[in-house]
Write a protein that holds these residues in place. Structure first.
Motif, PDB file in Angstrom:
ATOM      1  N   GLY A 172       0.797  -1.221   0.000  1.00  0.00           N
ATOM      2  CA  GLY A 172       0.000   0.000   0.000  1.00  0.00           C
ATOM      3  C   GLY A 172       0.829   1.270   0.000  1.00  0.00           C
ATOM      4  N   SER A 173       2.132   1.157   0.249  1.00  0.00           N
ATOM      5  CA  SER A 173       2.996   2.334   0.157  1.00  0.00           C
ATOM      6  C   SER A 173       3.227   2.640  -1.324  1.00  0.00           C
ATOM      7  CB  SER A 173       4.313   2.084   0.899  1.00  0.00           C
ATOM      8  OG  SER A 173       5.023   1.005   0.333  1.00  0.00           O
ATOM      9  N   PRO A 174       3.644   3.870  -1.674  1.00  0.00           N
ATOM     10  CA  PRO A 174       3.853   4.217  -3.078  1.00  0.00           C
ATOM     11  C   PRO A 174       4.807   3.243  -3.776  1.00  0.00           C
ATOM     12  CG  PRO A 174       3.953   6.174  -1.728  1.00  0.00           C
ATOM     13  CD  PRO A 174       3.918   5.002  -0.788  1.00  0.00           C
ATOM     14  N   GLY A 175       4.338   2.648  -4.844  1.00  0.00           N
ATOM     15  CA  GLY A 175       5.116   1.665  -5.586  1.00  0.00           C
ATOM     16  C   GLY A 175       4.823   0.239  -5.167  1.00  0.00           C
ATOM     17  N   MET A 176       4.103   0.068  -4.059  1.00  0.00           N
ATOM     18  CA  MET A 176       3.769  -1.260  -3.542  1.00  0.00           C
ATOM     19  C   MET A 176       2.253  -1.455  -3.454  1.00  0.00           C
ATOM     20  SD  MET A 176       6.523  -2.988  -3.071  1.00  0.00           S
ATOM     21  CE  MET A 176       5.824  -4.321  -2.126  1.00  0.00           C
ATOM     22  N   GLU A 177       1.523  -0.754  -4.301  1.00  0.00           N
ATOM     23  CA  GLU A 177       0.071  -0.842  -4.286  1.00  0.00           C
ATOM     24  C   GLU A 177      -0.392  -2.229  -4.714  1.00  0.00           C
ATOM     25  OE1 GLU A 177       1.808   1.565  -5.855  1.00  0.00           O
ATOM     26  OE2 GLU A 177       1.134   3.473  -5.016  1.00  0.00           O
ATOM     27  N   MET A 178      -1.386  -2.738  -4.000  1.00  0.00           N
ATOM     28  CA  MET A 178      -2.001  -4.035  -4.308  1.00  0.00           C
ATOM     29  C   MET A 178      -3.496  -3.908  -4.053  1.00  0.00           C
ATOM     30  SD  MET A 178       0.605  -6.836  -2.787  1.00  0.00           S
ATOM     31  CE  MET A 178       2.202  -7.089  -3.504  1.00  0.00           C
ATOM     32  N   GLY A 179      -4.176  -3.213  -4.949  1.00  0.00           N
ATOM     33  CA  GLY A 179      -5.610  -2.999  -4.793  1.00  0.00           C
ATOM     34  C   GLY A 179      -5.889  -2.179  -3.547  1.00  0.00           C
ATOM     35  N   ASP A 180      -6.842  -2.634  -2.756  1.00  0.00           N
ATOM     36  CA  ASP A 180      -7.237  -1.921  -1.546  1.00  0.00           C
ATOM     37  C   ASP A 180      -6.432  -2.332  -0.324  1.00  0.00           C
ATOM     38  OD1 ASP A 180      -9.155  -0.579  -2.986  1.00  0.00           O
ATOM     39  OD2 ASP A 180     -10.783  -1.943  -2.428  1.00  0.00           O
ATOM     40  N   ARG A 181      -5.519  -3.279  -0.484  1.00  0.00           N
ATOM     41  CA  ARG A 181      -4.739  -3.758   0.664  1.00  0.00           C
ATOM     42  C   ARG A 181      -3.726  -2.700   1.091  1.00  0.00           C
ATOM     43  NH1 ARG A 181      -2.086  -9.089  -0.917  1.00  0.00           N
ATOM     44  NH2 ARG A 181      -1.248  -8.845   1.177  1.00  0.00           N
ATOM     45  N   VAL A 182      -3.691  -2.445   2.412  1.00  0.00           N
ATOM     46  CA  VAL A 182      -2.745  -1.474   2.956  1.00  0.00           C
ATOM     47  C   VAL A 182      -2.222  -1.988   4.288  1.00  0.00           C
ATOM     48  CG1 VAL A 182      -2.421   0.879   3.801  1.00  0.00           C
ATOM     49  CG2 VAL A 182      -3.937   0.475   1.870  1.00  0.00           C
ATOM     50  N   GLN A 183      -0.904  -2.072   4.387  1.00  0.00           N
ATOM     51  CA  GLN A 183      -0.236  -2.404   5.640  1.00  0.00           C
ATOM     52  C   GLN A 183       0.119  -1.089   6.327  1.00  0.00           C
ATOM     53  OE1 GLN A 183       3.217  -4.576   4.313  1.00  0.00           O
ATOM     54  NE2 GLN A 183       2.951  -6.088   5.912  1.00  0.00           N
ATOM     55  N   PRO A 184      -0.199  -0.935   7.601  1.00  0.00           N
ATOM     56  CA  PRO A 184       0.236   0.290   8.284  1.00  0.00           C
ATOM     57  C   PRO A 184       1.765   0.388   8.258  1.00  0.00           C
ATOM     58  CG  PRO A 184      -1.359  -0.911   9.612  1.00  0.00           C
ATOM     59  CD  PRO A 184      -0.968  -1.812   8.472  1.00  0.00           C
ATOM     60  N   TYR A 185       2.267   1.600   8.094  1.00  0.00           N
ATOM     61  CA  TYR A 185       3.716   1.821   8.100  1.00  0.00           C
ATOM     62  C   TYR A 185       4.027   3.225   8.585  1.00  0.00           C
ATOM     63  CZ  TYR A 185       3.141   4.217   3.576  1.00  0.00           C
ATOM     64  OH  TYR A 185       2.758   5.067   2.560  1.00  0.00           O
ATOM     65  N   GLN A 186       5.289   3.422   8.920  1.00  0.00           N
ATOM     66  CA  GLN A 186       5.742   4.723   9.389  1.00  0.00           C
ATOM     67  C   GLN A 186       6.855   5.255   8.501  1.00  0.00           C
ATOM     68  OE1 GLN A 186       6.824   3.569  13.409  1.00  0.00           O
ATOM     69  NE2 GLN A 186       4.921   4.446  14.196  1.00  0.00           N
ATOM     70  N   VAL A 187       6.861   6.574   8.355  1.00  0.00           N
ATOM     71  CA  VAL A 187       7.966   7.274   7.714  1.00  0.00           C
ATOM     72  C   VAL A 187       8.844   7.757   8.862  1.00  0.00           C
ATOM     73  CG1 VAL A 187       8.643   9.198   6.235  1.00  0.00           C
ATOM     74  CG2 VAL A 187       6.487   7.984   5.794  1.00  0.00           C
ATOM     75  N   ILE A 188      10.102   7.324   8.862  1.00  0.00           N
ATOM     76  CA  ILE A 188      11.023   7.634   9.947  1.00  0.00           C
ATOM     77  C   ILE A 188      12.039   8.681   9.491  1.00  0.00           C
ATOM     78  CG2 ILE A 188      12.751   6.685  11.541  1.00  0.00           C
ATOM     79  CD1 ILE A 188       9.904   5.552  11.957  1.00  0.00           C
ATOM     80  N   ALA A 189      12.201   9.733  10.300  1.00  0.00           N
ATOM     81  CA  ALA A 189      13.243  10.740  10.060  1.00  0.00           C
ATOM     82  C   ALA A 189      14.493  10.276  10.799  1.00  0.00           C
ATOM     83  CB  ALA A 189      12.791  12.092  10.575  1.00  0.00           C
ATOM     84  N   PHE A 190      15.639  10.361  10.135  1.00  0.00           N
ATOM     85  CA  PHE A 190      16.899   9.947  10.751  1.00  0.00           C
ATOM     86  C   PHE A 190      17.995  10.946  10.418  1.00  0.00           C
ATOM     87  CE2 PHE A 190      16.894   8.053   6.556  1.00  0.00           C
ATOM     88  CZ  PHE A 190      18.197   8.217   6.110  1.00  0.00           C
ATOM     89  N   GLY A 191      19.039  10.939  11.221  1.00  0.00           N
ATOM     90  CA  GLY A 191      20.164  11.840  10.970  1.00  0.00           C
ATOM     91  C   GLY A 191      21.007  12.031  12.202  1.00  0.00           C
ATOM     92  N   ASP A 192      21.326  13.284  12.494  1.00  0.00           N
ATOM     93  CA  ASP A 192      22.183  13.616  13.625  1.00  0.00           C
ATOM     94  C   ASP A 192      21.406  13.691  14.934  1.00  0.00           C
ATOM     95  OD1 ASP A 192      24.296  13.791  11.832  1.00  0.00           O
ATOM     96  OD2 ASP A 192      23.946  15.920  11.472  1.00  0.00           O
TER      97      ASP A 192
END
Length: 155
Positions: A120-140
Motif C-alpha cells: 500500500g505504500s507508493p510503488g507497492m500498491e495491491m488494490g485496496d490492501r494497505v499495511q500500516p507503516y511509518q515514515v522515519i526521520a533519521f540523521g544527527d
C-alpha cells in the motif's frame, strides 16, 4: 490604471508565486536501485505524478554499499535509495512527506525512510490492501516518526 501599470504590479507577483511553487518539483531526484527490482520504478512514477519531478535512475548491483555510503541505518533499509536536494530518501516514502521535508528542513535530519516494502505504500500498491507503516526521520538527532500511514482522515 493603464496596462503598463497592471503589468508592473502583476509581473513580480507572478514571479514570486512561481518561485514558491512545489519544492519537490524544483529538487533533483536521483534514485539508486537494483536492476532486478520493479517496484522502484513504480515509486519513481509516483513522485513524478505527484510533483512533476524528474527522477534520474542509477542502477547498482550493490545497494548495501549505496545505503552505507549515504548513512542509512540498516534497520531502515528498503529496496531503493534516493538523494533529493541533499536528503536521503530510503524506500517507499510518499511524495507528500518528501515535499514536507523539503519545505520544513528540520534541523539534524539527514533523510526519511520507510523500512521494508509495506503493501500500500507508493510503488507497492495491491488494490485496496494497505499495511500500516511509518515514515522515519533519521540523521544527527535520534530517529523519530515523521508520519504514519494510513493517515487518519480526521486528523
Amino acid at each position: 490604471m493603464n496596462i503598463r501599470s497592471i503589468r508592473n504590479i502583476l509581473a513580480p507577483t507572478l514571479l514570486m508565486l512561481a518561485a514558491c511553487s512545489n519544492a519537490a518539483q524544483a529538487a533533483t531526484f536521483t534514485m539508486f536501485r537494483d536492476p532486478n527490482c520493479g517496484c522502484c520504478e513504480l515509486w519513481a512514477e509516483h513522485v513524478h505524478a505527484e510533483h512533476e519531478a524528474e527522477v534520474t535512475v542509477v542502477e547498482s548491483s550493490d545497494m548495501a554499499a549505496v545505503k552505507r555510503e549515504h548513512g542509512v541505518p540498516s534497520v531502515l533499509w528498503s529496496c531503493h535509495t534516493a538523494i533529493v536536494d541533499g536528503y536521503v530518501i530510503e524506500g517507499h516514502v510518499p511524495a507528500a512527506e518528501i515535499e514536507r521535508l523539503l519545505e520544513e528542513r528540520p534541523e539534524g535530519i539527514r533523510g526519511l525512510a520507510v523500512a521494508g516494502m509495506p503493501i500500500g505504500s507508493p510503488g507497492m500498491e495491491m488494490g485496496d490492501r494497505v499495511q500500516p507503516y511509518q515514515v522515519i526521520a533519521f540523521g544527527d538527532v535520534p530517529a523519530y516518526v515523521f508520519a504514519t500511514y494510513p493517515q487518519d482522515p480526521g486528523a
